[in-house]
Scaffold this motif. Structure first.
Motif, PDB file in Angstrom:
ATOM      1  N   TRP A 146      23.122  -4.427  57.081  1.00 45.10           N
ATOM      2  CA  TRP A 146      22.802  -4.794  55.704  1.00 45.10           C
ATOM      3  C   TRP A 146      21.978  -3.715  54.993  1.00 45.10           C
ATOM      4  N   ASN A 147      21.184  -2.954  55.764  1.00 44.10           N
ATOM      5  CA  ASN A 147      20.283  -1.969  55.155  1.00 44.10           C
ATOM      6  C   ASN A 147      21.020  -0.657  54.858  1.00 44.10           C
ATOM      7  N   GLY A 148      20.240   0.345  54.456  1.00 45.02           N
ATOM      8  CA  GLY A 148      20.816   1.617  54.053  1.00 45.02           C
ATOM      9  C   GLY A 148      21.229   2.525  55.196  1.00 45.02           C
ATOM     10  N   TYR A 149      20.655   2.307  56.365  1.00 39.21           N
ATOM     11  CA  TYR A 149      20.977   3.148  57.519  1.00 39.21           C
ATOM     12  C   TYR A 149      20.377   2.498  58.752  1.00 39.21           C
ATOM     13  N   VAL A 150      20.915   2.842  59.906  1.00 37.60           N
ATOM     14  CA  VAL A 150      20.386   2.386  61.192  1.00 37.60           C
ATOM     15  C   VAL A 150      20.511   3.561  62.155  1.00 37.60           C
ATOM     16  N   SER A 151      19.921   3.410  63.336  1.00 38.80           N
ATOM     17  CA  SER A 151      20.104   4.468  64.327  1.00 38.80           C
ATOM     18  C   SER A 151      21.511   4.341  64.929  1.00 38.80           C
ATOM     19  N   PHE A 152      22.073   5.477  65.370  1.00 34.76           N
ATOM     20  CA  PHE A 152      23.498   5.538  65.709  1.00 34.76           C
ATOM     21  C   PHE A 152      23.881   4.810  66.998  1.00 34.76           C
ATOM     22  N   PHE A 153      22.895   4.548  67.866  1.00 35.25           N
ATOM     23  CA  PHE A 153      23.212   3.851  69.121  1.00 35.25           C
ATOM     24  C   PHE A 153      22.504   2.493  69.213  1.00 35.25           C
ATOM     25  N   ASP A 154      21.321   2.408  68.575  1.00 40.85           N
ATOM     26  CA  ASP A 154      20.492   1.212  68.756  1.00 40.85           C
ATOM     27  C   ASP A 154      20.560   0.238  67.586  1.00 40.85           C
ATOM     28  N   THR A 216      21.450  10.157  57.991  1.00 45.62           N
ATOM     29  CA  THR A 216      20.510  10.185  59.113  1.00 45.62           C
ATOM     30  C   THR A 216      20.175   8.768  59.543  1.00 45.62           C
ATOM     31  N   GLY A 217      19.647   8.645  60.738  1.00 43.60           N
ATOM     32  CA  GLY A 217      19.054   7.402  61.185  1.00 43.60           C
ATOM     33  C   GLY A 217      17.638   7.302  60.628  1.00 43.60           C
ATOM     34  N   PRO A 218      16.887   6.258  61.027  1.00 43.14           N
ATOM     35  CA  PRO A 218      15.555   6.044  60.470  1.00 43.14           C
ATOM     36  C   PRO A 218      14.544   7.138  60.837  1.00 43.14           C
ATOM     37  N   ASP A 219      14.805   7.885  61.909  1.00 40.29           N
ATOM     38  CA  ASP A 219      13.882   8.964  62.264  1.00 40.29           C
ATOM     39  C   ASP A 219      14.308  10.277  61.615  1.00 40.29           C
ATOM     40  N   SER A 220      15.127  10.178  60.570  1.00 41.13           N
ATOM     41  CA  SER A 220      15.606  11.347  59.829  1.00 41.13           C
ATOM     42  C   SER A 220      16.449  12.297  60.671  1.00 41.13           C
ATOM     43  N   LYS A 221      17.115  11.737  61.682  1.00 40.50           N
ATOM     44  CA  LYS A 221      18.000  12.570  62.505  1.00 40.50           C
ATOM     45  C   LYS A 221      19.420  12.019  62.453  1.00 40.50           C
ATOM     46  N   VAL A 222      20.382  12.933  62.417  1.00 44.86           N
ATOM     47  CA  VAL A 222      21.773  12.543  62.594  1.00 44.86           C
ATOM     48  C   VAL A 222      22.049  12.619  64.094  1.00 44.86           C
ATOM     49  N   GLU A 223      22.454  11.496  64.684  1.00 41.73           N
ATOM     50  CA  GLU A 223      22.710  11.508  66.125  1.00 41.73           C
ATOM     51  C   GLU A 223      24.193  11.751  66.396  1.00 41.73           C
ATOM     52  N   VAL A 224      24.468  12.478  67.452  1.00 42.30           N
ATOM     53  CA  VAL A 224      25.858  12.750  67.819  1.00 42.30           C
ATOM     54  C   VAL A 224      26.230  11.952  69.059  1.00 42.30           C
ATOM     55  N   LYS A 225      27.512  11.852  69.309  1.00 46.17           N
ATOM     56  CA  LYS A 225      27.985  11.057  70.436  1.00 46.17           C
ATOM     57  C   LYS A 225      27.626  11.736  71.747  1.00 46.17           C
ATOM     58  N   ASN A 226      27.826  13.020  71.802  1.00 46.20           N
ATOM     59  CA  ASN A 226      27.548  13.747  73.034  1.00 46.20           C
ATOM     60  C   ASN A 226      27.009  15.125  72.666  1.00 46.20           C
ATOM     61  N   ASP A 279      30.054   8.689  49.302  1.00 43.70           N
ATOM     62  CA  ASP A 279      29.384   7.822  48.322  1.00 43.70           C
ATOM     63  C   ASP A 279      28.503   8.584  47.340  1.00 43.70           C
ATOM     64  N   ASN A 280      28.100   9.792  47.710  1.00 46.53           N
ATOM     65  CA  ASN A 280      27.279  10.638  46.829  1.00 46.53           C
ATOM     66  C   ASN A 280      27.134  11.988  47.521  1.00 46.53           C
ATOM     67  N   GLY A 281      26.450  12.924  46.858  1.00 44.47           N
ATOM     68  CA  GLY A 281      26.255  14.233  47.469  1.00 44.47           C
ATOM     69  C   GLY A 281      25.327  14.159  48.670  1.00 44.47           C
ATOM     70  N   ALA A 282      25.270  15.251  49.411  1.00 47.17           N
ATOM     71  CA  ALA A 282      24.423  15.290  50.603  1.00 47.17           C
ATOM     72  C   ALA A 282      22.974  15.572  50.217  1.00 47.17           C
ATOM     73  N   PRO A 283      22.016  14.932  50.922  1.00 43.79           N
ATOM     74  CA  PRO A 283      20.610  15.311  50.786  1.00 43.79           C
ATOM     75  C   PRO A 283      20.319  16.456  51.758  1.00 43.79           C
ATOM     76  N   TYR A 288      15.554  11.825  54.026  1.00 44.45           N
ATOM     77  CA  TYR A 288      16.785  11.637  54.799  1.00 44.45           C
ATOM     78  C   TYR A 288      17.640  12.902  54.846  1.00 44.45           C
ATOM     79  N   ALA A 289      16.978  14.048  54.793  1.00 38.87           N
ATOM     80  CA  ALA A 289      17.713  15.315  54.817  1.00 38.87           C
ATOM     81  C   ALA A 289      18.629  15.351  56.028  1.00 38.87           C
ATOM     82  N   ASN A 290      19.904  15.614  55.790  1.00 36.75           N
ATOM     83  CA  ASN A 290      20.850  15.659  56.908  1.00 36.75           C
ATOM     84  C   ASN A 290      21.470  17.046  57.081  1.00 36.75           C
ATOM     85  N   GLN A 291      21.010  18.012  56.288  1.00 39.23           N
ATOM     86  CA  GLN A 291      21.549  19.377  56.349  1.00 39.23           C
ATOM     87  C   GLN A 291      22.985  19.468  55.855  1.00 39.23           C
TER      88      GLN A 291
END
Ligand SMILES: *[C@@H]1O[C@H](CO)[C@@H](O)[C@H](O)[C@H]1NC(C)=O
Ligand SMILES: *[C@@H]1O[C@H](CO)[C@@H](O)[C@H](O)[C@H]1NC(C)=O
Ligand SMILES: *[C@@H]1O[C@H](CO)[C@@H](O)[C@H](O)[C@H]1NC(C)=O
Ligand SMILES: *[C@@H]1O[C@H](CO)[C@@H](O)[C@H](O)[C@H]1NC(C)=O
Ligand SMILES: *[C@@H]1O[C@H](CO)[C@@H](O)[C@H](O)[C@H]1NC(C)=O
Ligand SMILES: *[C@@H]1O[C@H](CO)[C@@H](O)[C@H](O)[C@H]1NC(C)=O
Ligand SMILES: *[C@@H]1O[C@H](CO)[C@@H](O)[C@H](O)[C@H]1NC(C)=O
Ligand SMILES: *[C@@H]1O[C@H](CO)[C@@H](O)[C@H](O)[C@H]1NC(C)=O
Ligand SMILES: *[C@@H]1O[C@H](CO)[C@@H](O)[C@H](O)[C@H]1NC(C)=O
Length: 547
Positions: A146-154, A216-226, A279-283, A288-291
Motif C-alpha cells: 500500500w505504501n510508496g516502497y518496501v524492501s525488496f526481500f522483506d 529504492t527500499g526504505p534504507d535508500s538502497k536498490v536491492e538486487v536478486k543476486n 511513473d516519473n523521472g529518476a531521482p 530515495y536517490a537510486n542513481q
C-alpha cells in the motif's frame, strides 16, 4: 431510408478494432529516461522493453507527473492530480490522506463494461481506511503493498525512522507473510502470471503490474536478486549503487518478457494492448536517490523539468502500427479516456476530465488532439509549468533544488555495444513474432534508436544551472534539454500561457499539510501497516470513509 437507419444503428456502436481488448499496464517506479536502451544509452541493456518499443508505438512525448502518487492519481482518474488534492507530493507513511473515494477510477469504469481488474505491486494512493484500498477502488484482485516502497526481500517500510519498521505485503486484504524472502520483481511477475492464468477469458481483463523496481527500499538502497551476478555482469559500471540499479532494471526487463509470454500461453496476447511506462523521472540524487539517469534531460523526479516528467512509454497491440515513433503530446491522464474508448465505452460517461481520448491517434494514425497541458502546480512552493503549441513551448515558473543535469550518459566506450541480436532473441520479440508479422530488421532498429537519441541537445560547455524563479520559456522542439530561456523573445505567448496557468490555479484542490498520524504506527498492528482509522468507525458511522 435504409442508409439513415444504418447510420442510426452505427451511432450507438462505437467502432473499435478489438471488441473489448485486454489491457496490461507494466509500470516501472522511478526509472530514468536514459535507462531504457532504446533511448540511446548502452549502459543498461533492456532488450525486452526495447523489443516491445520497436514492435509497437513509441510515445515519445509522453508526460507523467513529477512523482509517484500524483502520477498514479492521474492514471486512475483521468484528471490532473491537483483536482484530487494529490498534486504536490507523494503520500508519506502514516499520512491520513488518499485518493478521494467519490472519484471514479478507471477500473471502476471498466468494471461497468464487464472487465475483471487486477493490480499487482504498488498502490500508493492511501490506506488509512479500508474503503480507500485497491480492492475497494475497482480492483477485483490485489497483490502488493500500500505504501510508496518496501524492501525488496522483506517487504518492510519504516514508520518515521529506521527504529520502527512495518510489514507491507497483502494478498487482497490478507497480510501475506509467507512470501518473505522472495525477490520483489520476481514475486510480482509470478503473481501477475498467476492472475493471467486464472483469468476467466469470457470477460476482458485489465491488469496493472506496478513494480517496485528500480525504486529504492526504505534504507535508500536498490536491492538486487543476486549481488554476485550483478557485479559480474555490470562490472563496467564503477558506481556500486548504479550497478545495483542496473541489476534491478535487468530483472524488470525480464519481467516484461515473462508477462507477454504468459499472455501468449493463455492465447490472449492478440487481443491485448500492452503499455509499458515509468511513473516519473529518476531521482538520481536527493531523497530515495537510486542513481537512475534522465540524461540528457534537465532535472530529476519532483521537478517540472523534462527529467522529472518526460516519461518512457511504449504501446503495443497486434493490430496497431509497428516501429512507429509518435511525437504528439500524450499525458498520463489520457490513458483513462483512451483505454475507455478502446473498450467501446462512450467518452461522455467519464464526465468532464482533463484526459483526452487519443484512441484515434493510436489506432488510426490520426493526428494527436492534445495541444497543451498542465505539467504541474505545487501549492506550497508555488512552482508551476505548462506546455503549449502541440508540445513546442514550456513555461516554467519556480525554483527547484535540482535544476541542473544529473546522471550518467551511458555512451562511453567502456559500456558494451548495443546488441541487436539480444533484441531479436529476447522473450518479448520471440513472443510477439508468434502473433504478428513483425518485419523488423537491424536497420529499422538502428534508425529508430538514433531518432530517439536526444544526446545532440547536450553541449557540455554550456552553463548547466538556470534560474526560473520568475519564469522561463523553453522551445522543446529545438531545445528538449531546456538550456535556453527565450521568454524575452515571446512575450505574447508567455502572457497567454501565464493566464492558462492561472486558470488551473483557481481549480487547485490543495494537498493537506502533511500529518503523520501516530496511531498508524505498525507497533499497534503486530508490526504491519494497517488501515489504522477503521478501528474508530462505528457501526452506524456517517463518515463515508467508514463505509
Ligand atoms: C489528519 O489528521 C489530523 C489529526 O487528527 C487532522 O487534523 C486532519 O484534518 C486529518 N487530515 C485529513 C485529510 O483527514
Ligand atoms: C468529492 O468530495 C469532495 C469533498 O470531500 C468535494 O469537494 C468534491 O466535489 C467531490 N467530488 C466529486 C466528483 O463528487
Ligand atoms: C548468486 O549467483 C552465484 C553465481 O551464479 C551463485 O553461485 C550463488 O549461489 C547465487 N547466490 C544466491 C543467493 O542465489
Ligand atoms: C510564479 O512564481 C512566483 C514565485 O515563485 C509566484 O509568486 C507567482 O505566483 C507565480 N506566478 C504564477 C502566475 O503562477
Ligand atoms: C549479442 O547477444 C548474443 C545473444 O545473447 C550473443 O550471443 C552475442 O555474443 C552478443 N554479442 C556481443 C558482441 O556481445
Ligand atoms: C493475431 O492477430 C494478427 C493481426 O490481426 C493476425 O495476423 C494473426 O493471425 C493473429 N494470431 C493469432 C495467433 O491469433
Ligand atoms: C534567482 O533569481 C531571483 C531573482 O529573479 C533571485 O532572487 C534568486 O536569488 C535567484 N536564485 C538563485 C539560486 O540564483
Ligand atoms: C503477528 O506477526 C507474526 C510474525 O511477525 C505472526 O507469526 C503472527 O501470526 C501475527 N499475529 C497475528 C495475530 O496476526
Ligand atoms: C451511533 O451509535 C452509537 C452507539 O453505538 C450512538 O451513541 C450514536 O448516537 C449513534 N450515532 C448516530 C449518528 O446515530
Amino acid at each position: 431510408m435504409l442508409c439513415s437507419v444504418l447510420l442510426f444503428l452505427f451511432s450507438f456502436e462505437i467502432q473499435t478494432l478489438y471488441g473489448k481488448p485486454n489491457f496490461v499496464i507494466i509500470m516501472a517506479d522511478d526509472m530514468g529516461w536514459n535507462d531504457v536502451s532504446f533511448h540511446g544509452a548502452n549502459q543498461i541493456p533492456t532488450p525486452n522493453i526495447d523489443a516491445l518499443a520497436y514492435n509497437g508505438i513509441i510515445l515519445n512525448r509522453f508526460y507523467t507527473q513529477q512523482a509517484c502518487t500524483p502520477s498514479r492519481a492521474a492514471l486512475l482518474t483521468g484528471n490532473y492530480p491537483t483536482r484530487t488534492g494529490l498534486g504536490r507530493e507523494p503520500i508519506s507513511v502514516g499520512e491520513n490522506i488518499s485518493l478521494p473515494i467519490n472519484v471514479t477510477t478507471l477500473p471502476q469504469k471498466l468494471k461497468a463494461l464487464g472487465y475483471a481488474n487486477y493490480l499487482v505491486g504498488k498502490w500508493h494512493l492511501g490506506h488509512h481506511y479500508k474503503s480507500v484500498t485497491p480492492t475497494r477502488r475497482g480492483f477485483d484482485k490485489f497483490f502488493g503493498y500500500w505504501n510508496g516502497y518496501v524492501s525488496f526481500f522483506d517487504y518492510m517500510t519504516y514508520y518515521t525512522d529506521a527504529n520502527i519498521n512495518g510489514f507491507d505485503l497483502r494478498d487482497n486484504f490478507r497480510v501475506a507473510r509467507e512470501y518473505r524472502g522472495q525477490y520483489a520483481t520476481e514475486l510480482f511477475t509470478n503473481k501477475a502470471i498467476e492472475f493471467i492464468k486464472g483469468h476467466d477469458t469470457s470477460v476482458p481483463m485489465f491488469l496493472i503490474v506496478s513494480h517496485l523496481a528500480p525504486h529504492t527500499g526504505p534504507d535508500s538502497k536498490v536491492e538486487v536478486k543476486n549481488l554476485t551476478e550483478t557485479n559480474e555482469k555490470f562490472n563496467y559500471i564503477r558506481n556500486q549503487e548504479r550497478r545495483n540499479y542496473a541489476g534491478a532494471t535487468e530483472e524488470l526487463d525480464k519481467s516484461v518478457g515473462e508477462i507477454l509470454a504468459a499472455l501468449a500461453e493463455k492465447s490472449i496476447l492478440n487481443d491485448t494492448l500492452i503499455l509499458f511506462l515509468s511513473d516519473n523521472g529518476a531521482p538520481t540524487v536527493g531523497q530515495y536517490a537510486n542513481q537512475g539517469s534522465n540524461w540528457p534531460l534537465r532535472g530529476i523526479k519532483m521537478s517540472y523539468y523534462e527529467g522529472g516528467v518526460r516519461g518512457t512509454a511504449v504501446l503495443w497491440g497486434s493490430q496497431l502500427n509497428k516501429n512507429v515513433i509518435n511525437n504528439d503530446l500524450f499525458h498520463i491522464s489520457d490513458i483513462m479516456p483512451t483505454f475507455y474508448a478502446a473498450a467501446g465505452g462512450h467518452i461522455s460517461d467519464l464526465g468532464i476530465i482533463d484526459g483526452i481520448n487519443q484512441w484515434d491517434m493510436i489506432s488510426k494514425n490520426a493526428p494527436g488532439t492534445r495541444t497543451e497541458m498542465l505539467v504541474g502546480i505545487n501549492d506550497r512552493t508555488r512552482a508551476a509549468a505548462y506546455i503549449d503549441r502541440k508540445g513546442q513551448y514550456k513555461l516554467f515558473n519556480g525554483t527547484s533544488n535540482y535544476n541542473s543535469y544529473y546522471g550518467e550518459a551511458g555512451r562511453l566506450e567502456e559500456n558494451p555495444e548495443y546488441n541487436i541480436t539480444e533484441i531479436f532473441e529476447s522473450k518479448v520479440h520471440q513472443t510477439l513474432k508468434k502473433v504478428s508479422d513483425a518485419a523488423l530488421d537491424d536497420n529499422m532498429i538502428l534508425q529508430t534508436r538514433s531518432q530517439l537519441d536526444l544526446s545532440r541537445c547536450r553541449i557540455d560547455s554550456e552553463k548547466p544551472n538556470i534560474n526560473c524563479s520568475s519564469f522561463c520559456l523553453f522551445d522543446l522542439f529545438n531545445d528538449p534539454c531546456e538550456k535556453i530561456d527565450i521568454k524575452d523573445q515571446q512575450e505574447d505567448l508567455v502572457n497567454e500561457m501565464k493566464l492558462k496557468i492561472e486558470k488551473y490555479w483557481e481549480q487547485v484542490v490543495p494537498q493537506p499539510a502533511k500529518y503523520i498520524d501516530p496511531r498508524s504506527n505498525p507497533i499497534y498492528f503486530n508490526n504491519t501497516w494497517d488501515t489504522w482509522l477503521n478501528q474508530f468507525c462505528l457501526p452506524n458511522d456517517s463518515n463515508p470513509l467508514c463505509s
